[in-house]
Design a protein around this motif. Structure first.
Motif, PDB file in Angstrom:
ATOM      1  N   MET A   1      22.592   5.945  22.588  1.00  0.00           N
ATOM      2  CA  MET A   1      21.441   6.101  23.479  1.00  0.00           C
ATOM      3  C   MET A   1      20.579   4.835  23.396  1.00  0.00           C
ATOM      4  O   MET A   1      20.595   4.135  22.385  1.00  0.00           O
ATOM      5  CB  MET A   1      20.571   7.300  23.056  1.00  0.00           C
ATOM      6  N   ILE A   2      19.835   4.588  24.466  1.00  0.00           N
ATOM      7  CA  ILE A   2      18.781   3.580  24.438  1.00  0.00           C
ATOM      8  C   ILE A   2      17.531   4.260  23.897  1.00  0.00           C
ATOM      9  O   ILE A   2      17.181   5.352  24.348  1.00  0.00           O
ATOM     10  CB  ILE A   2      18.526   3.023  25.855  1.00  0.00           C
ATOM     11  N   GLY A   3      16.891   3.633  22.912  1.00  0.00           N
ATOM     12  CA  GLY A   3      15.676   4.205  22.333  1.00  0.00           C
ATOM     13  C   GLY A   3      14.453   3.405  22.747  1.00  0.00           C
ATOM     14  O   GLY A   3      14.505   2.177  22.826  1.00  0.00           O
ATOM     15  N   ILE A   4      13.364   4.113  23.021  1.00  0.00           N
ATOM     16  CA  ILE A   4      12.112   3.476  23.438  1.00  0.00           C
ATOM     17  C   ILE A   4      10.985   4.061  22.597  1.00  0.00           C
ATOM     18  O   ILE A   4      10.950   5.269  22.363  1.00  0.00           O
ATOM     19  CB  ILE A   4      11.851   3.731  24.939  1.00  0.00           C
ATOM     20  N   SER A   5      10.102   3.192  22.123  1.00  0.00           N
ATOM     21  CA  SER A   5       9.001   3.648  21.285  1.00  0.00           C
ATOM     22  C   SER A   5       7.778   2.786  21.550  1.00  0.00           C
ATOM     23  O   SER A   5       7.893   1.566  21.710  1.00  0.00           O
ATOM     24  CB  SER A   5       9.468   3.529  19.825  1.00  0.00           C
ATOM     25  N   MET A   6       6.631   3.437  21.655  1.00  0.00           N
ATOM     26  CA  MET A   6       5.383   2.671  21.800  1.00  0.00           C
ATOM     27  C   MET A   6       4.249   3.481  21.213  1.00  0.00           C
ATOM     28  O   MET A   6       4.342   4.694  21.054  1.00  0.00           O
ATOM     29  CB  MET A   6       5.125   2.318  23.272  1.00  0.00           C
TER      30      MET A   6
ATOM     31  N   LEU B   1     -11.008  -3.283  23.978  1.00  0.00           N
ATOM     32  CA  LEU B   1     -10.751  -1.939  24.511  1.00  0.00           C
ATOM     33  C   LEU B   1      -9.340  -1.452  24.236  1.00  0.00           C
ATOM     34  O   LEU B   1      -9.020  -0.286  24.474  1.00  0.00           O
ATOM     35  CB  LEU B   1     -11.009  -1.919  26.029  1.00  0.00           C
ATOM     36  N   LEU B   2      -8.460  -2.340  23.768  1.00  0.00           N
ATOM     37  CA  LEU B   2      -7.057  -1.940  23.546  1.00  0.00           C
ATOM     38  C   LEU B   2      -6.622  -2.327  22.134  1.00  0.00           C
ATOM     39  O   LEU B   2      -7.196  -3.244  21.531  1.00  0.00           O
ATOM     40  CB  LEU B   2      -6.142  -2.650  24.546  1.00  0.00           C
ATOM     41  N   GLY B   3      -5.594  -1.648  21.644  1.00  0.00           N
ATOM     42  CA  GLY B   3      -4.963  -2.071  20.395  1.00  0.00           C
ATOM     43  C   GLY B   3      -3.878  -3.111  20.693  1.00  0.00           C
ATOM     44  O   GLY B   3      -3.686  -3.513  21.835  1.00  0.00           O
ATOM     45  N   THR B   4      -3.162  -3.507  19.653  1.00  0.00           N
ATOM     46  CA  THR B   4      -2.062  -4.453  19.878  1.00  0.00           C
ATOM     47  C   THR B   4      -0.872  -3.737  20.518  1.00  0.00           C
ATOM     48  O   THR B   4       0.130  -4.370  20.856  1.00  0.00           O
ATOM     49  CB  THR B   4      -1.624  -5.101  18.554  1.00  0.00           C
ATOM     50  N   ASN B   5      -0.981  -2.447  20.695  1.00  0.00           N
ATOM     51  CA  ASN B   5      -0.080  -1.574  21.461  1.00  0.00           C
ATOM     52  C   ASN B   5       1.363  -2.072  21.647  1.00  0.00           C
ATOM     53  O   ASN B   5       1.730  -2.538  22.733  1.00  0.00           O
ATOM     54  CB  ASN B   5      -0.722  -1.291  22.820  1.00  0.00           C
ATOM     55  N   PRO B   6       2.184  -1.932  20.602  1.00  0.00           N
ATOM     56  CA  PRO B   6       3.545  -2.470  20.672  1.00  0.00           C
ATOM     57  C   PRO B   6       4.512  -1.619  21.489  1.00  0.00           C
ATOM     58  O   PRO B   6       4.296  -0.418  21.679  1.00  0.00           O
ATOM     59  CB  PRO B   6       3.982  -2.456  19.208  1.00  0.00           C
ATOM     60  N   ILE B   7       5.554  -2.294  21.964  1.00  0.00           N
ATOM     61  CA  ILE B   7       6.654  -1.654  22.694  1.00  0.00           C
ATOM     62  C   ILE B   7       7.944  -2.024  21.972  1.00  0.00           C
ATOM     63  O   ILE B   7       8.180  -3.197  21.681  1.00  0.00           O
ATOM     64  CB  ILE B   7       6.757  -2.194  24.138  1.00  0.00           C
ATOM     65  N   SER B   8       8.783  -1.031  21.712  1.00  0.00           N
ATOM     66  CA  SER B   8      10.121  -1.340  21.193  1.00  0.00           C
ATOM     67  C   SER B   8      11.176  -0.701  22.081  1.00  0.00           C
ATOM     68  O   SER B   8      11.015   0.439  22.526  1.00  0.00           O
ATOM     69  CB  SER B   8      10.276  -0.836  19.758  1.00  0.00           C
ATOM     70  N   VAL B   9      12.227  -1.461  22.361  1.00  0.00           N
ATOM     71  CA  VAL B   9      13.376  -0.948  23.113  1.00  0.00           C
ATOM     72  C   VAL B   9      14.634  -1.347  22.349  1.00  0.00           C
ATOM     73  O   VAL B   9      14.827  -2.531  22.057  1.00  0.00           O
ATOM     74  CB  VAL B   9      13.415  -1.527  24.545  1.00  0.00           C
ATOM     75  N   ALA B  10      15.455  -0.363  22.002  1.00  0.00           N
ATOM     76  CA  ALA B  10      16.699  -0.624  21.263  1.00  0.00           C
ATOM     77  C   ALA B  10      17.881  -0.218  22.130  1.00  0.00           C
ATOM     78  O   ALA B  10      17.918   0.904  22.651  1.00  0.00           O
ATOM     79  CB  ALA B  10      16.710   0.160  19.952  1.00  0.00           C
ATOM     80  N   ILE B  11      18.817  -1.155  22.311  1.00  0.00           N
ATOM     81  CA  ILE B  11      19.933  -0.941  23.240  1.00  0.00           C
ATOM     82  C   ILE B  11      21.239  -1.205  22.507  1.00  0.00           C
ATOM     83  O   ILE B  11      21.443  -2.303  21.974  1.00  0.00           O
ATOM     84  CB  ILE B  11      19.803  -1.899  24.453  1.00  0.00           C
TER      85      ILE B  11
ATOM     86  N   PHE C   1      20.714  -4.912  20.737  1.00  0.00           N
ATOM     87  CA  PHE C   1      19.519  -5.597  21.254  1.00  0.00           C
ATOM     88  C   PHE C   1      18.330  -4.760  20.795  1.00  0.00           C
ATOM     89  O   PHE C   1      18.222  -3.598  21.183  1.00  0.00           O
ATOM     90  CB  PHE C   1      19.643  -5.621  22.780  1.00  0.00           C
ATOM     91  N   VAL C   2      17.477  -5.318  19.930  1.00  0.00           N
ATOM     92  CA  VAL C   2      16.326  -4.555  19.441  1.00  0.00           C
ATOM     93  C   VAL C   2      15.046  -5.366  19.630  1.00  0.00           C
ATOM     94  O   VAL C   2      14.775  -6.301  18.872  1.00  0.00           O
ATOM     95  CB  VAL C   2      16.472  -4.168  17.954  1.00  0.00           C
ATOM     96  N   ALA C   3      14.300  -5.030  20.655  1.00  0.00           N
ATOM     97  CA  ALA C   3      13.021  -5.684  20.904  1.00  0.00           C
ATOM     98  C   ALA C   3      11.917  -4.870  20.250  1.00  0.00           C
ATOM     99  O   ALA C   3      11.953  -3.643  20.283  1.00  0.00           O
ATOM    100  CB  ALA C   3      12.776  -5.780  22.401  1.00  0.00           C
TER     101      ALA C   3
END
Lengths: 355, 355
Positions: A131-136, A152-162, A170-172
């Motif tokens: 599966m492709i995984g997505i996390s934020m 007004l915002l956090g460093t709010n990360p995005i991760s996508v694992a393919i 591929f792991v961003a």
């Protein structure tokens, strides 16, 4: 140098001492120390003392009862019951994966949570299920939107694992700011300046002061300034905030609770705790997994073999850096800074453990 | 100044002259001219002649038969049969929305397509159904990954449209580069330099030459250089490429077919046409839509009222710019550059139409 096992065992004992079950402590320690292994030192065991302090002021619940508040075949909202995100994150990701097994994709928005470690850990859980995984996640406000003096915002990360085939996945895993706070801390310790485009001062002017955020300034969204499209970093951080918190019922924007015990949460919250958002997409909900993975191999090989500007700096695939760190640290162990070792010794004293 | 109706009617007649059905021509013209209305001139009627040329060399099929090649309750892969993306995009988005109605979310990856206009049009289709809309597409390679001399990615835009209550919706629509190609074209016409961080030359060195891309250089990923995290722009463009094309079976990376008829597609394609990716998430698959929209109003109002650095430059909400353009152009009409008018007159001659 400290071995993975030594840090894992100690972290687990601390989580148990806070009142977590064996199983929850295991999960939390696994997520936490995976950051040290992958070279994201700012999100690893260096945070342990901060978690304990938040628990002491009753802002982390070590006996959470997770509850799905609303769901459809492909979605859910999880109430994390003030738990550590290190524990609610994997729980939510599992729900997303179960839904993906059943209807192709699964999407879980989490409220009433706390810091969840590295975004990448959760996204990577999907990989061995093809599966492709997505996390934020949203986070304490440190970032000023384009044109704003206020944070007004956090460093709010995005991760996508393919997943790929013969190639590693591929792991961003990226903060939506130009630089994560951890990079500023390194400069602060060395007493060095930051490049322009990382920080603005309290008047909103660009500054090279690595202590600018501490002195009332703000981190800048990816892009750095308007001419370099900082509004796009602001957009990305906003999407993370809305998916994580407005969809779930957590706090968003400037209302997100601080990660440190010595700053009180705002007195007029708009939701519960902080929020995360997870996704899982089954590859074979789109095409045969083997076909997809063959093409991912081709994609990765083509990008990796691109003509580099400088022969000594080949083009990287997202995840290469962390994978190399993990290989090195598995062999050589994990280095810890003196103040971190001191924190761990204090925790050992507090809970009558051996570090 | 040209009225919406005049440009719409003409575009529709051209699409009919290419052999499209009335209904398809209507859809294509609606998507196309929405770009002019929203101030994204590079993606509006200025592209019409280019589409005709691609059709003339048989790279656009005006009699497509759309086919769902694979699906689950929440996903589908659509074969666009070499149609214009202006037509396959709305088709795919509708499928995503039908799936979202049924199981909470819908996700459609499209192959064998062509240019789809502005990403934002498709995402915004979800808004009046109380859904979040997501749209992305890959594109002809013009962008060099961090450390690469070669162009391997397109400007690969992402759009996310989120409904609000009393406030207008949050509509993000952004290329994953520092600057879109349209901005360079403006500088080229004025004979002005570009800021550093937008373009690299053919050796991979940063350049202020606004013609740098035409002269063998490349657009730079959002961030602009490594110190300002261009690897994050590279990550974003890659995710768009993989979701749009590796998931669907379209061409990806350097294999994506060029948008212009005078450059031939590569002779060794890895897939079919170019790819898009669409998502629809029903708000009430997470929480009550009214509750969500109330909180979106709070989010938007808080960000809009943030203390600005410069009182004359208040903080913007994604979508404000395009909404203001649309209001102005509805009233005053749409300005067209002379070369565009000349192109349209040529098209009128070719198809014996009146412009």
């Amino acid at each position: 140098m400290y071995s993975y096992q030594r840090l894992f065992d100690f972290a687990k004992q601390v989580f148990v001492s806070m009142g977590h079950t064996e199983k929850m402590a295991d999960t939390a320690a696994t997520v936490l120390v995976s950051a040290d292994m992958r070279g994201v030192d700012s999100h690893g065991i260096a945070r342990l003392k901060g978690y304990v302090r938040l628990w002491e002021v009753k802002r982390i619940n070590s006996k959470p009862i997770f509850q799905i508040e609303h769901e459809t075949p492909s979605t859910a909202v999880l109430n994390a019951d003030e738990s550590l995100g290190l524990i609610s994150g994997p729980e939510a990701m599992k729900i997303a994966m179960i839904k993906a097994k059943s209807v192709g994709t699964g999407w879980v928005s989490v409220k009433n949570s706390n810091h969840y470690g590295i975004a990448g850990y959760h996204a990577m859980m999907a990989l061995d299920q093809d599966m492709i995984g997505i996390s934020m996640t949203n986070a304490s406000p440190l970032v000023a939107p384009t044109f704003s003096k206020e944070r007004l915002l956090g460093t709010n990360p995005i991760s996508v694992a393919i997943p790929a085939g013969k190639q590693p996945p591929f792991v961003a895993d990226m903060a939506t700011t130009t630089a994560a706070n951890g990079k500023l801390e390194i400069l602060q310790r060395k007493n060095e300046d930051a490049p322009l485009g990382w920080v603005q001062d309290q008047e909103g002017e660009p500054t090279t002061n690595a202590n600018g955020v501490k002195e009332g300034g703000a981190l800048l969204p990816l892009g750095g300034d308007r001419e370099h499209a900082s509004h796009k970093g602001y957009i990305l951080g906003s999407i993370v905030d809305i998916f994580s918190a407005v969809l779930s019922g957590a706090n968003y924007g400037p209302w997100v609770p601080p990660f440190v015990s010595f700053i009180d949460p705002v007195s007029d919250p708009v939701g519960e705790g902080l929020g995360h958002f997870f996704g899982a997409m089954r590859i074979d909900a789109f095409r045969k997994a083997d076909e997809f993975k063959d093409h991912m191999d081709t994609w990765i090989e083509r990008f990796r073999s691109s003509t580099p500007i400088d022969e000594n700096n080949p083009v990287q695939i997202p995840g290469d850096y962390e994978r190399n760190m993990e290989a090195t640290r598995s062999k050589d162990g994990i280095p810890l800074l003196d103040p971190v070792v001191q924190d761990l010794n204090e925790l050992a004293d507090k809970f009558k453990l051996k570090f």
